[in-house]
Design an enzyme around this catalytic site. Structure first.
Site, PDB file in Angstrom:
ATOM      1  N   ARG A  96     -42.233  31.070 -24.085  1.00  0.00           N
ATOM      2  CA  ARG A  96     -43.680  31.067 -24.315  1.00  0.00           C
ATOM      3  C   ARG A  96     -44.442  31.537 -23.076  1.00  0.00           C
ATOM      4  O   ARG A  96     -45.430  32.266 -23.187  1.00  0.00           O
ATOM      5  CB  ARG A  96     -44.148  29.668 -24.745  1.00  0.00           C
ATOM      6  CG  ARG A  96     -45.613  29.644 -25.156  1.00  0.00           C
ATOM      7  CD  ARG A  96     -46.014  28.355 -25.832  1.00  0.00           C
ATOM      8  NE  ARG A  96     -45.859  27.203 -24.957  1.00  0.00           N
ATOM      9  CZ  ARG A  96     -46.082  25.942 -25.342  1.00  0.00           C
ATOM     10  NH1 ARG A  96     -46.453  25.687 -26.584  1.00  0.00           N
ATOM     11  NH2 ARG A  96     -45.919  24.942 -24.503  1.00  0.00           N
ATOM     12  N   LYS A 195     -50.858  30.674 -23.498  1.00  0.00           N
ATOM     13  CA  LYS A 195     -51.243  29.442 -22.809  1.00  0.00           C
ATOM     14  C   LYS A 195     -51.952  29.857 -21.525  1.00  0.00           C
ATOM     15  O   LYS A 195     -51.368  29.836 -20.445  1.00  0.00           O
ATOM     16  CB  LYS A 195     -49.996  28.602 -22.534  1.00  0.00           C
ATOM     17  CG  LYS A 195     -50.268  27.124 -22.657  1.00  0.00           C
ATOM     18  CD  LYS A 195     -48.979  26.319 -22.569  1.00  0.00           C
ATOM     19  CE  LYS A 195     -49.299  24.852 -22.555  1.00  0.00           C
ATOM     20  NZ  LYS A 195     -49.946  24.385 -23.791  1.00  0.00           N
ATOM     21  N   GLU A 231     -55.706  23.406 -34.732  1.00  0.00           N
ATOM     22  CA  GLU A 231     -55.030  22.427 -33.889  1.00  0.00           C
ATOM     23  C   GLU A 231     -56.076  21.616 -33.151  1.00  0.00           C
ATOM     24  O   GLU A 231     -57.260  21.917 -33.224  1.00  0.00           O
ATOM     25  CB  GLU A 231     -54.109  23.124 -32.886  1.00  0.00           C
ATOM     26  CG  GLU A 231     -54.869  24.014 -31.930  1.00  0.00           C
ATOM     27  CD  GLU A 231     -54.023  24.496 -30.784  1.00  0.00           C
ATOM     28  OE1 GLU A 231     -52.891  24.017 -30.599  1.00  0.00           O
ATOM     29  OE2 GLU A 231     -54.504  25.350 -30.046  1.00  0.00           O
TER      30      GLU A 231
END
Ligand SMILES: *Cc1c(COP(=O)(O)O)cnc(C)c1O
Length: 245
Positions: A96, A195, A231
């Site tokens: 990620r 992220k 989310e």
């Protein structure tokens, strides 16, 4: 954990471990003794180094401060009942981080620096991995653009760090959340999946508005219709739709 290639280590003169009250840890505000630093320069990563946790020096013209070319990871090491320390799926965090790095047009990191770096750092600070329910050592790898220029373009130099922080449960009680119907965290084609620090920066104002109304967090909805749940700010969401038992 098994460890391969040895990373050069400079140890802290005196551990701060005994000064920490492990019964009252505020998430992410206490850091363990050491950190890892690696530098990407002239097209390649130089050998990482582990050294005492401490301030870093960057130029005021460092591009990360101006254009937010930054991404990070969040993961945990746990001490099991038998005393062994384990990491939770670190390869997924590795993948990620590099997906985030690609979206931000940054140099990607090698598995050796990321995985091996975490293992050696956690092994060195192993006493900071406290055993117990909901206890862990939070691991924060992060990647920043470095150098000295303020032209709006991707950097040619990067720095990668790993810092760690002993932690307890993020929230200890039930929390009240509001379904956000005005602001958007991520939109199609954007960088919401990365992220990236900037995604968090942009989430603080809507979150503060929610706090002002008596909530703890927001639940994000889709950017187009604000109809579909996405989310919650700092976490994934799961719904139990039907009880099977
Ligand atoms: C890191 C992060 C999460 C949590 O993902 P994990 O896979 O549990 O680490 C959820 N939402 C956002 C916006 C994040 O940055």
């Amino acid at each position: 954990m098994t460890v391969s290639k040895k990373i050069e280590i400079t140890k802290i003169a005196k551990s701060r471990f005994s000064q920490v009250n492990f019964h009252q840890l505020q998430f992410g505000s206490i850091f363990s003794d050491h950190m890892l630093e690696a530098q990407f320069i002239n097209g390649k990563w130089k050998s990482p180094k582990i050294k005492p946790f401490g301030n870093i020096q960057i130029s005021p013209g460092c591009p990360v401060l101006h254009y937010g070319q930054e991404c990070f990871e969040g993961m945990k090491a746990f001490r099991q009942k038998n005393g062994q320390i384990v990491l939770f799926r670190p390869f997924d965090n590795f993948t990620r981080l590099n997906n985030s790095a690609k979206r931000l047009c940054m140099a990607t990191i090698s598995e050796d620096i990321f995985i091996n770096g975490i293992k050696q750092l956690v092994n060195l600070d192993e006493k900071w991995v406290i055993q117990g329910n909901e206890r862990s050592l939070y691991i924060r790898p992060f990647l920043i653009s470095s150098g000295e220029f303020i032209v709006a373009r991707p950097s040619k130099e990067y720095k990668f760090f790993i810092i760690t922080s002993p932690s307890q449960a993020y929230y200890r009680e039930e929390i009240k959340v509001i379904i956000e119907q005005k602001f958007t965290r991520a939109a199609k084609g954007g960088a919401g999946f990365a992220k990236a620090g900037g995604n968090y920066g942009a989430s603080f104002y809507p979150t503060q508005c929610a706090i002002d109304k008596g909530y703890t967090q927001v639940i994000w909805t889709d950017s187009k219709e604000h109809k579909y749940i996405e989310e919650s700010s700092t976490m994934n969401l799961m719904f139990r739709i039907k009880m099977l038992l």
